[in-house]
Enzyme design. Structure first.
Site, PDB file in Angstrom:
ATOM      1  N   ASP A 165      46.302  37.051  43.820  1.00  0.00           N
ATOM      2  CA  ASP A 165      45.872  38.341  43.258  1.00  0.00           C
ATOM      3  C   ASP A 165      45.812  38.282  41.736  1.00  0.00           C
ATOM      4  OD1 ASP A 165      48.244  39.660  45.572  1.00  0.00           O
ATOM      5  OD2 ASP A 165      46.073  39.393  45.872  1.00  0.00           O
ATOM      6  N   TYR A 166      46.593  37.364  41.131  1.00  0.00           N
ATOM      7  CA  TYR A 166      46.711  37.291  39.675  1.00  0.00           C
ATOM      8  C   TYR A 166      46.228  35.919  39.212  1.00  0.00           C
ATOM      9  CZ  TYR A 166      49.768  41.260  40.496  1.00  0.00           C
ATOM     10  OH  TYR A 166      50.256  42.473  40.904  1.00  0.00           O
TER      11      TYR A 166
END
Ligand code: DEZ
Ligand code: MG
Length: 309
Positions: A19-20
């Protein structure tokens, strides 16, 4: 063993897994002012997939605001100041929050405006740095230069980083401050990068410049604030709960093993090394498992180029 990213299935699986996306800049997004292939398209793809992109650079010549301007100048829109972390900012925060240097003290800078701007934004006065009086274009060095015998008694810290405008006078003044008062003035370095990746060649990095005054003064920096120091990682985690609670949802992307890859690994993230900067595939293949990146790729643009295939 690192996995080389070479096909669409790998990229789709990778994009589902994280997600990052923490991006190093020099040698990953660009080389100087030359944007690397498919970088805007890759960042656009990640935005479309609702991924969080954060930029973490050891290049202290620019402040965060300057990086926002550089992104825009290179056609990359929509990046905000809280998504950009640089060693100039990390070092200024160290002086303010860790060293707790009084604001009536000054900071001697061996470096460029990026360091000066971040320190000034926190309320500090700087000396040295980009001061035009320290430029000696075409002038032979004068060992009796007045600055060498009139050190500023208000200087309470030395902060050293990358500068492309180096000269003997600036190095000599930095050394005087490091020797002053029985070597008691705190010595802070922005980063340890030995080389600077430029188009098709390696140039002198901040770490090599800092090593010069370190060797001459017989002092090691009291703190090195850029990657792999976890200070910036901790700031990023403080702002991003999902990464703080599960670092394995994050991927650190960089071009240097001893800064970017160590920074990601020590932060508990997976890592992707790209071969557009410092490292070579030959070096990657020789690495022991415990320091090898999770993945490696020819360039970051492969995330986009293989995704669409
Ligand atoms: O010499 C330096 O400071 C480094 O090579 C350079 O600035 C690294 O920047 P980064 O790759 O962390 O963006
Ligand atoms: Mg880099």
């Amino acid at each position: 063993m690192s996995v080389k990213l070479t096909n669409s299935e790998q990229i789709h699986n990778l994009l589902d897994q994280y997600d990052y996306f923490l991006f190093d800049c020099d040698g990953v997004l660009w080389l100087g002012d030359h944007l690397l292939p498919s970088v805007p398209e890759t960042l656009d793809l990640l935005k479309k997939l609702n991924k969080k992109c954060i930029f973490v650079t050891n290049n202290s010549t620019k402040a965060r605001d300057d990086y926002l301007s550089k992104f825009r100048k290179l056609g990359i829109e929509g990046i905000t100041k809280d998504e950009v972390f640089g060693s100039s900012y990390a070092s200024a925060v160290y002086v303010d929050k860790i060293l707790k240097l009084s604001k009536d003290k000054k900071v001697w800078v061996l470096g460029e405006e990026g360091i000066e701007k971040e320190l000034k934004e926190l309320g500090y006065t700087t000396v040295g740095g980009s001061d035009p009086l320290l430029v000696e274009d075409g002038v032979k060095f004068n060992p009796d230069h007045p600055a060498l015998s009139n050190l500023d008694e208000q200087v309470g810290a030395v902060l050293a980083g990358l500068t492309f405008n180096l000269n003997y006078l600036k190095l000599s003044l930095t050394m005087q401050y490091l020797l002053k008062d029985n070597k008691s003035i705190p010595f802070i370095a922005t980063n340890i990068d030995s080389t600077f990746p430029s188009k098709g060649k390696l140039l002198i990095g901040a770490g090599s410049i800092i090593e010069t005054v370190s060797f001459a003064s017989g002092r090691q920096p009291d703190a090195v604030c850029g990657k792999p120091n976890q200070a910036m990682m901790n700031s990023i985690k403080a702002d991003n709960e999902g990464l703080r609670t599960n670092p394995k949802r994050g991927l650190m992307i960089g071009d240097r093993l001893n800064t970017d890859m160590k920074f990601g690994r020590d932060g508990g993230l997976d890592t992707l090394l790209v071969l557009t900067g410092i490292e070579t595939e030959e070096n990657v293949l020789k690495l022991q498992q415990d320091v090898a990146p999770t993945y490696y790729a020819e360039k970051i643009g492969d995330l986009f180029e293989y995704y669409k295939k």
